[in-house]
Design an enzyme around this catalytic site. Structure first.
Site, PDB file in Angstrom:
ATOM      1  N   ASP A  16       0.916  -1.295   0.218  1.00  0.00           N
ATOM      2  CA  ASP A  16      -0.098   0.004   0.001  1.00  0.00           C
ATOM      3  C   ASP A  16       0.926   1.226   0.051  1.00  0.00           C
ATOM      4  OD1 ASP A  16      -2.544   1.741   0.384  1.00  0.00           O
ATOM      5  OD2 ASP A  16      -1.747   1.645   2.577  1.00  0.00           O
ATOM      6  N   ASP A  18      -0.357   5.082   0.939  1.00  0.00           N
ATOM      7  CA  ASP A  18      -0.460   6.092   2.150  1.00  0.00           C
ATOM      8  C   ASP A  18      -0.550   5.342   3.599  1.00  0.00           C
ATOM      9  OD1 ASP A  18      -1.086   8.777   0.863  1.00  0.00           O
ATOM     10  OD2 ASP A  18      -2.100   7.716  -0.387  1.00  0.00           O
ATOM     11  N   ASP A 192      -1.931  -0.343   5.824  1.00  0.00           N
ATOM     12  CA  ASP A 192      -2.151   0.254   7.302  1.00  0.00           C
ATOM     13  C   ASP A 192      -3.664   0.378   7.738  1.00  0.00           C
ATOM     14  OD1 ASP A 192      -2.340   2.199   5.159  1.00  0.00           O
ATOM     15  OD2 ASP A 192      -2.675   3.717   7.046  1.00  0.00           O
TER      16      ASP A 192
END
Length: 250
Positions: A16, A18, A192
Site C-alpha cells: 500500500d 499512504d 495500514d
C-alpha cells in the site's frame, strides 16, 4: 523485525502507499517521500525480477508522480484501474456518481473542512479537518449507495469512498498473481488501513504473509510501527537478497 520472511518460495511483494510507504499528510497532495525510498523500491523490484506492485486507493498517475522516475506495476483505486508489468493498463467503467458528488458538495457547503477528491471511477470525501461531520457523511453516502446498484461505500482513515461494488485490494492482488512475474510466488502484502484488510485476507488464504503498519485491529499476524520501520525492514530484506545472490554467484 524481519519482514517479509523467506520461507522457500520466492516472494511477490505488494505494498500500500499512504500510511504504509509514506506517512499520512493533512492533504493527499502533500505526502512526502522519504529520501532513498524510490531507490530502495527500484532495487527490490530488480531483485524480485519485477514481482513488486503498489496496491493503493490512489489513482495510478498519483503513484507515478510520487515515485518518479520509477514506474512500477500498480493497482489503483483499490483495483478499479491498474498497470501490469508489461505496461498494459486496465480500468473499470465509471459508475453513476453524479448524485453522490452532488450530495458530497452539499455536505462540503455545510462543513467547509471536508475535502472532495474525484477519481476516475470513484469519489472520496475526506473529513480529517471536519471530524464532526463524520456521522452526517456516513449516513448520507450510505443512503445514496443503498439506492444505487453497482456502488459500494468504503470507510478508511478519515475518509469515506464510494467506488464500484466488488472492487477491493484482494482482487487486485489475485489479478497480479495470475500473470508473470508474480505467478507461482508467495504473496506478501503490507498495508495500514481498513481498506487493506481484504488484501490481508487474500494473501493469508493463499498461504502468504500479511503485515499491518501502524495501530488498529487487523487480521494480519505481523505488525510494524509505521512507514519508517517498514522502510528499515525492506532495506534489511534487500540486503539479505543481495547477499544471497552474491553467495549463489560465488
Amino acid at each position: 523485525m524481519h519482514w517479509p520472511q523467506c520461507n522457500g518460495r520466492p516472494i511477490a511483494l505488494f505494498l500500500d502507499f499512504d500510511g504504509t510507504l509514506a506517512d499520512l499528510a493533512a492533504q493527499p497532495q502533500d505526502v512526502r517521500i522519504e529520501p532513498g525510498l524510490v531507490e530502495l523500491l527500484g532495487r527490490l523490484h530488480e531483485q524480485l525480477d519485477g514481482a513488486l506492485a503498489i496496491v493503493t486507493g490512489r489513482p495510478v498517475d498519483d503513484i507515478d508522480h510520487f515515485l518518479a522516475p520509477l514506474r512500477l506495476p500498480v493497482a489503483g483505486i483499490h483495483g478499479a484501474q491498474g498497470r501490469q508489468p508489461d505496461g498494459r493498463r486496465w480500468q473499470l467503467a465509471a459508475p453513476a456518481l453524479a448524485p453522490v458528488e452532488a450530495a458530497a458538495r452539499a455536505l462540503q457547503a455545510e462543513h467547509p473542512g471536508l475535502q472532495l477528491e474525484r477519481k476516475a471511477v470513484a469519489l472520496a470525501l475526506h473529513y480529517r479537518h471536519a471530524p464532526e461531520a463524520a456521522d452526517a457523511c456516513r449516513q448520507r453516502l450510505a443512503e445514496l449507495v443503498a439506492a444505487q446498484p453497482g456502488l459500494e461505500l468504503l470507510h478508511g482513515k478519515c475518509v469515506f469512498e464510494v467506488k464500484p461494488a466488488g472492487v477491493h485490494k484482494g482482487h487486485a492482488i489475485e489479478r497480479f498473481l495470475a500473470e508473470r512475474p508474480f505467478a507461482g510466488r508467495e504473496p506478501a502484502f503490507a498495508g495500514d488501513d481498513l481498506t487493506d484488510e481484504a488484501g490481508f485476507e487474500t494473501v493469508l488464504r493463499l498461504g502468504g504473509q500479511a503485515c499491518k503498519v501502524g495501530e488498529g485491529p487487523s487480521c494480519a499476524p505481523r505488525r510494524l510501527a509505521g512507514p519508517a520501520e517498514l522502510h528499515q525492514a525492506l532495506a534489511q530484506w534487500s540486503r539479505h537478497l543481495a547477499g544471497r545472490t552474491e553467495g549463489s554467484a560465488a
